[in-house]
Design a protein around this motif. Structure first.
Motif, PDB file in Angstrom:
ATOM      1  N   VAL A 131       0.798  -1.204  -0.025  1.00 40.89           N
ATOM      2  CA  VAL A 131      -0.042  -0.105   0.050  1.00 40.89           C
ATOM      3  C   VAL A 131       0.997   1.204   0.093  1.00 40.89           C
ATOM      4  O   VAL A 131       0.645   2.060  -0.855  1.00 40.89           O
ATOM      5  N   GLU A 132       1.884   1.267   0.799  1.00 40.78           N
ATOM      6  CA  GLU A 132       2.790   2.154   0.916  1.00 40.78           C
ATOM      7  C   GLU A 132       3.536   2.622  -0.435  1.00 40.78           C
ATOM      8  O   GLU A 132       3.590   3.918  -1.058  1.00 40.78           O
ATOM      9  N   ALA A 133       3.938   1.542  -1.043  1.00 38.49           N
ATOM     10  CA  ALA A 133       4.484   1.843  -2.483  1.00 38.49           C
ATOM     11  C   ALA A 133       3.499   2.279  -3.474  1.00 38.49           C
ATOM     12  O   ALA A 133       4.006   3.261  -4.382  1.00 38.49           O
ATOM     13  N   LEU A 134       2.371   1.771  -3.417  1.00 41.62           N
ATOM     14  CA  LEU A 134       1.279   2.358  -4.352  1.00 41.62           C
ATOM     15  C   LEU A 134       1.017   3.889  -4.088  1.00 41.62           C
ATOM     16  O   LEU A 134       1.190   4.568  -5.247  1.00 41.62           O
ATOM     17  N   PHE A 135       0.926   4.312  -2.818  1.00 44.29           N
ATOM     18  CA  PHE A 135       0.647   5.536  -2.774  1.00 44.29           C
ATOM     19  C   PHE A 135       2.030   6.712  -2.778  1.00 44.29           C
ATOM     20  O   PHE A 135       1.965   7.747  -3.423  1.00 44.29           O
ATOM     21  N   ASP A 136       3.084   6.040  -2.427  1.00 41.18           N
ATOM     22  CA  ASP A 136       4.396   6.877  -2.777  1.00 41.18           C
ATOM     23  C   ASP A 136       4.259   7.140  -4.312  1.00 41.18           C
ATOM     24  O   ASP A 136       4.652   8.166  -4.933  1.00 41.18           O
ATOM     25  N   GLU A 137       4.042   6.109  -5.172  1.00 40.84           N
ATOM     26  CA  GLU A 137       4.049   6.201  -6.487  1.00 40.84           C
ATOM     27  C   GLU A 137       2.850   7.343  -7.276  1.00 40.84           C
ATOM     28  O   GLU A 137       3.463   8.001  -7.894  1.00 40.84           O
ATOM     29  N   TRP A 138       1.869   7.323  -6.433  1.00 42.72           N
ATOM     30  CA  TRP A 138       0.751   8.105  -7.010  1.00 42.72           C
ATOM     31  C   TRP A 138       0.967   9.679  -6.609  1.00 42.72           C
ATOM     32  O   TRP A 138       0.955  10.397  -7.329  1.00 42.72           O
ATOM     33  N   ALA A 139       1.952   9.669  -5.452  1.00 40.37           N
ATOM     34  CA  ALA A 139       2.489  10.866  -5.035  1.00 40.37           C
ATOM     35  C   ALA A 139       3.462  11.579  -6.013  1.00 40.37           C
ATOM     36  O   ALA A 139       3.621  12.579  -6.471  1.00 40.37           O
ATOM     37  N   ILE A 140       4.302  10.935  -6.412  1.00 39.37           N
ATOM     38  CA  ILE A 140       5.213  11.109  -7.211  1.00 39.37           C
ATOM     39  C   ILE A 140       4.934  11.434  -8.704  1.00 39.37           C
ATOM     40  O   ILE A 140       5.225  12.252  -9.359  1.00 39.37           O
ATOM     41  N   GLU A 141       3.862  10.659  -9.127  1.00 39.04           N
ATOM     42  CA  GLU A 141       3.448  10.700 -10.518  1.00 39.04           C
ATOM     43  C   GLU A 141       2.798  11.948 -10.736  1.00 39.04           C
ATOM     44  O   GLU A 141       3.362  12.740 -11.588  1.00 39.04           O
ATOM     45  N   ASP A 142       2.106  12.415  -9.863  1.00 40.10           N
ATOM     46  CA  ASP A 142       1.174  13.535 -10.245  1.00 40.10           C
ATOM     47  C   ASP A 142       0.766  14.385  -9.188  1.00 40.10           C
ATOM     48  O   ASP A 142      -0.137  15.307  -9.191  1.00 40.10           O
TER      49      ASP A 142
END
Ligand SMILES: C[S@@+](CC[C@H](N)C(=O)[O-])C[C@H]1O[C@@H](n2cnc3c(N)ncnc32)[C@H](O)[C@@H]1O
Length: 209
Positions: A7-18
């Motif tokens: 879950v942490e990796a998923l939201f780290d990615e969303w945050a970095i993406e846009d």
């Protein structure tokens, strides 16, 4: 990888993406009517899983401008965005931790605990509701909003689409868990607004007497 790390990796990615901007805009359409209806407070606000911090910022600048705000966020990158948003404020703290493992400051209780679109990421929603309820000050309120629940047809494929395990409760189970956690005046409603393809948002709230 553990569930929480996924879950942490998923939201780290969303945050970095846009910057999770679209998610925040869509959620705000449902959250704004709930938060704007609350009375201003000089007490303590806790937000669980604030994402990019749009609601945390709103509460810190308006309803709890004369109070104190604390957020617990699992994703380091989301927490970084929250911190940037509120960097000019001295009434906000952000802890980077999973809510279920988080140790609140000794003796702290909260007048409002709020969460939007977070609780179904918990493997044990009952434990999260119990913990939140135990952190309420007398008269304090817990408000949990989710778009992913059994009656929501629109959200049924999300776990597959996101590639993480999500916990899909029926509406009544949220109600029962609030009551079992000792909360009173428990109510529930479904809210529309914003992006309708996400279905209706389930909002459950209850108070500690
Ligand atoms: C779908 S996003 C919603 C973010 C924000 N509340 C909003 O309305 O846009 C879920 C958020 O919950 C956080 N989260 C997930 N599990 C968590 C946990 N165990 N403890 C704290 N935060 C968590 C995620 O990192 C993410 O920021």
């Amino acid at each position: 990888m553990s569930h929480e790390l996924e879950v942490e990796a998923l939201f780290d990615e969303w945050a970095i993406e846009d910057g999770a901007v679209d998610m925040a805009r869509e959620h705000w359409a449902r959250v704004e009517p709930v938060l704007s209806a609350l009375a201003p407070s000089t007490g303590r606000y806790l937000e669980i899983g604030p994402g990019n911090g749009y609601a945390l910022e709103y509460m810190a600048r308006s309803k709890f401008a004369s109070g104190h705000c604390l957020a617990v966020e699992l994703s380091q990158e989301m927490a970084r965005m929250c911190a940037t948003r509120v960097s000019d404020l001295d009434n906000v703290e952000i802890d980077v931790e999973s809510f279920l493992n988080w140790r609140p400051p000794a003796g702290s209780h909260f007048d409002l605990i709020f969460s939007m679109e977070v609780f179904y990421y918990f493997e044990d929603i009952t434990a999260a509701i119990k913990k939140a309820a135990s952190l309420l000050a007398p008269g304090g309120e817990l408000i949990v909003m989710v778009d992913y629940y059994e009656e929501s047809h629109e959200s049924q494929d999300w776990a597959q689409e996101l590639g993480v395990k999500l916990t899909r409760w029926p509406q009544a189970r949220y109600l029962d868990a609030f009551k079992a956690a000792g909360l009173q005046a428990v109510t529930q409603e479904v809210k529309s607004g914003g992006v309708d393809e996400h279905g209706l948002t389930l909002c459950t709230r209850g108070k500690r007497t």
